[in-house]
Motif scaffolding. Sequence first.
Motif: not given
Lengths: 581, 74
Positions: A439, A477, A535, A538, A548, A579
């Motif tokens: 991730t 996370r 974010k 990403r 993804s 996410w």
Amino acid sequence: MGRKIVNKILRVDMTNLSTKIESVPKEWSGLGGRALTSTFVAAEVVPTCHPLGEGNKLIFAPGLLSGTAAANTGRFSAGAKSPLTGGIKESNAGGTAAQQFARLGIKALIIEGLPKGDTWYSLHVNKDGVSIAEETELIGKGNYAVVETLEQRLGKKVGILSIGPAGEMRMLAANISVKDKDSRLRSHGRGGLGAVMGSKKIKYISIDDSDAPGVSLADPERFKTAARALAKAIINHPATGEGIPTFGTSVMVNIINAAGSMPTRNFTHGQFEGHNDIAGETMREVILARGGSPKHGCQAGCIMQCSQVYNDKDGNYVTAGFEYETIELLGANACIGNLDDIAVADYIMDDIGVDSIETAVTFGVAMEAGVLPFGDGKEVLRMLKEEIGMGTPLGRILGSGAGNCGKTYGVTRVPVVKNQAIPAYDPRAIKGIGITYVTSPMGADHTAGYAISHNLMGSGGRIIDPLKKDEQVELSRHLQIGTVIVDSAGLCLFVGSPMADDPTFVPSLMELINARFGLALTPDWIGELGMNVLKTERAFNIAAGLSSKDDRLPEFFKEPLLPHNAVWDFTGEEIDEFWDF
Amino acid sequence: MRITVKLFATFRDGLFKEAQRDVPEGGTLGQVIAELGIAEKDVGMVLVNGRHAPMGLVLSDGLVLDIFPLLAGG
């Protein structure tokens, strides 16, 4: 309140060889390190640009607390679009540059454009700003020669960022070296940022912090008290106060081997028979017997001393900053099993300027391809020097990383995520780190959310079973959000242990930032910053064409890994829940 | 019954790297660690045959224990 806060941004345009000094935009004033480099890259770099073309920009930024007396806060962030992953990159390193930049009042150095022609350049940073000069003597030279020559030219105290031959040749594994306090090297290792610097034809950046204004503190007394508390939390934690200074990071060898997560023979086994020969406990004995030093800090103010000075049998210096990742990936994954050969390899990789993680994993893939035998340390040393270092066709394949090497030789077992090599923990047997690998917007990167301590040692209060899927997405996370402030404050990543286990750590960190800048931020700000930066990173990747589908491990991780017969069994949907924040 | 105990990092100081230990029937993991003079709070990771195990685990013949202090790195 204290003195006026001096702050500026240096911008270099290599297309027309001009420089300027800018004031710091208001929206960047509370940013430093990774938060600043990623915000900048997202704002100013067109995501679809060629990473080695005119549109990419390279930025260096010290952490928010760099240059102060707070312990272990002198980390430096380098950012750009990565030529290895095709996504955003922040690569974080020790050495002296961050502290020097901060003392000079430089919030960031931005390098944009591409020069025409074949001329090579250097940059010089000092109290007056930044200047560009042509360079000839050091072109083609290794990083150690750059350091030696520049110290002769500019004095022992000069700070240095440089690329080796690999960076000059724009190899995708090329790193950017940072001089440490004893004229040795640390690295912005990951993601091929050395190739970006090479594309801009900059061999090195020298830093003179004479007559620097220094870092001003809004509230020196509060800062001092908080700095003392932070240092206490680091010293009091057994991992940072005792383990790392005593054994170095290769203390992880026996731990990861016992847990069955030790990448071995190009990720086909989870344990390595010769683990004792390359373990931190053994390395300490070898270092002491040869008159080296098991402790070494890469910068003033380091109280963890994770580095070391490793000597050969005759007591001559071989390498420093000899890390678990390099030792494991060459020692077990490439089956070299011999600390002396690995130490020489570490030195050569630093000197020619390639990432020791990417390159070590590449050798595992090349060995599986039959390019050289598993365990042939001497051939690795030859290939580093004579193939990669000289830029032969084979050297360029090896110097372009594990993913490209695997494609070239038709290998299916290629341990990469987003084309970046997987570090020295097999994600099948420590699943939390696997979620971080897939991730992280950086590609496979253990430092983006170091789940090892939580999965194995119960850091944070309890063990989250490394072999089960439960809670790993939430864990990664939580760690990735928290790591953003570590990478942005200029803190060394190893504070992760006290940060997770000592309730005084986060309040002390908050207090330091507030006392440094005269703010009144609360710990909630840390979480918001972390989420925003992740974010932002990403979104850059998505706009650059990643999706993804790139947040996945290679197919071969479905094969069972001994001793636990562990498999990677997360579904895409389970991973994508990462996410949801 | 006999078990194998492997110690790592600072736990080796004054003790050993690897040793066979006799354990009475019903002996637990926690008892073995206590007999070594290692405080439970100092233990970072203990694996029994490669898997995490609780201190109350009742041991059986032939098991291998890996005992580490709290460490990090990498």
